[in-house]
Motif scaffolding. Structure first.
Motif, PDB file in Angstrom:
ATOM      1  N   ALA A 155       0.852  -1.194   0.000  1.00  0.00           N
ATOM      2  CA  ALA A 155       0.000   0.000   0.000  1.00  0.00           C
ATOM      3  C   ALA A 155       0.886   1.241   0.000  1.00  0.00           C
ATOM      4  O   ALA A 155       1.946   1.256   0.633  1.00  0.00           O
ATOM      5  CB  ALA A 155      -0.907  -0.012   1.231  1.00  0.00           C
ATOM      6  N   PRO A 156       0.472   2.287  -0.689  1.00  0.00           N
ATOM      7  CA  PRO A 156       1.246   3.526  -0.671  1.00  0.00           C
ATOM      8  C   PRO A 156       1.231   4.146   0.719  1.00  0.00           C
ATOM      9  O   PRO A 156       0.278   3.965   1.491  1.00  0.00           O
ATOM     10  CB  PRO A 156       0.533   4.424  -1.685  1.00  0.00           C
ATOM     11  CG  PRO A 156      -0.803   3.822  -1.895  1.00  0.00           C
ATOM     12  CD  PRO A 156      -0.732   2.390  -1.505  1.00  0.00           C
ATOM     13  N   GLY A 157       2.307   4.861   1.054  1.00  0.00           N
ATOM     14  CA  GLY A 157       2.389   5.504   2.357  1.00  0.00           C
ATOM     15  C   GLY A 157       3.744   6.142   2.552  1.00  0.00           C
ATOM     16  O   GLY A 157       4.564   6.186   1.637  1.00  0.00           O
ATOM     17  N   THR A 158       4.004   6.583   3.751  1.00  0.00           N
ATOM     18  CA  THR A 158       5.279   7.201   4.098  1.00  0.00           C
ATOM     19  C   THR A 158       6.093   6.204   4.904  1.00  0.00           C
ATOM     20  O   THR A 158       5.583   5.614   5.865  1.00  0.00           O
ATOM     21  CB  THR A 158       5.044   8.479   4.936  1.00  0.00           C
ATOM     22  OG1 THR A 158       4.216   9.373   4.191  1.00  0.00           O
ATOM     23  CG2 THR A 158       6.354   9.158   5.265  1.00  0.00           C
ATOM     24  N   LEU A 159       7.340   6.020   4.514  1.00  0.00           N
ATOM     25  CA  LEU A 159       8.213   5.086   5.226  1.00  0.00           C
ATOM     26  C   LEU A 159       8.658   5.687   6.541  1.00  0.00           C
ATOM     27  O   LEU A 159       8.901   6.899   6.643  1.00  0.00           O
ATOM     28  CB  LEU A 159       9.426   4.740   4.364  1.00  0.00           C
ATOM     29  CG  LEU A 159       9.144   4.120   2.997  1.00  0.00           C
ATOM     30  CD1 LEU A 159      10.452   3.816   2.276  1.00  0.00           C
ATOM     31  CD2 LEU A 159       8.317   2.855   3.126  1.00  0.00           C
ATOM     32  N   LYS A 160       8.806   4.849   7.553  1.00  0.00           N
ATOM     33  CA  LYS A 160       9.268   5.295   8.869  1.00  0.00           C
ATOM     34  C   LYS A 160      10.775   5.527   8.812  1.00  0.00           C
ATOM     35  O   LYS A 160      11.489   4.837   8.090  1.00  0.00           O
ATOM     36  CB  LYS A 160       8.940   4.238   9.915  1.00  0.00           C
ATOM     37  CG  LYS A 160       7.466   4.003  10.113  1.00  0.00           C
ATOM     38  CD  LYS A 160       7.228   2.864  11.077  1.00  0.00           C
ATOM     39  CE  LYS A 160       5.732   2.556  11.134  1.00  0.00           C
ATOM     40  NZ  LYS A 160       5.470   1.331  11.870  1.00  0.00           N
TER      41      LYS A 160
END
Length: 174
Positions: A155-160
């Motif tokens: 899923a698309p998102g922001t990496l930690k």
């Protein structure tokens, strides 16, 4: 043909696999030792590529050799459960000759029912003698390893943020 040695380690799961032969193959994948992970497979047939290269091995400079070799194991395998797949990997014997498995690890999907074939790239310091010695019908050419197939939910998102970050290709050895 039933292989009794697959049930020897009571701590490993066992997946039933249906096997068929083609191309004159009569030897099932087998383990050298009961606790081994890999099952050795042998060549049923060997084909050299039409593409050629020149050997640079001392004493064989200028010898014309194939660029790759296609080995048909004549073995067809089908796990009873689609949650497992089979990997074809080089065995330790492959660390010595001047050949490498073309894709490093061959992935055999659980829904593939054709023969397991392996493509070996021939390195420029090989000779025809090397090829003829290693790639003979009946010789062990690789090993097969059963592995679980795990699906990813991407899923698309922001990496930690992490300590390592985007550093790669040897960045941890500095």
């Amino acid at each position: 043909m039933h292989m009794n040695n697959i049930l020897s380690n009571k701590y490993r799961p066992v997946v039933n696999v249906t096997m068929a032969f083609s191309g004159g193959q009569t030897e099932a994948p087998h383990k050298a030792h009961a606790d081994d992970v890999g099952y050795d497979v042998t060549a049923a047939s060997v084909k050299y590529s039409e593409e050629k290269q020149i050997s640079n091995r001392v004493g064989h400079e200028g010898e014309v050799i194939p660029c790759y070799v296609v080995v048909d194991t004549g073995i067809h395998l089908q796990p009873e459960c689609a949650n497992f797949y089979i990997k074809a990997v080089p065995n330790s014997r492959m660390s010595k000759p001047p050949f490498i498995l073309g894709n490093s690890v061959g992935t055999i999907d659980p829904n593939y029912t054709g023969p397991i074939k392996l493509v070996f790239n021939v390195l420029s310091w090989a000779t025809m003698q090397d090829l003829e010695e290693y790639f003979q019908e009946g010789n062990v050419v690789a090993q097969l390893i059963m592995s679980p197939a795990i699906n990813m939910n991407i899923a698309p998102g922001t990496l930690k943020s992490t300590d390592r970050g985007a550093g790669g290709f040897g960045s941890t050895a500095k």
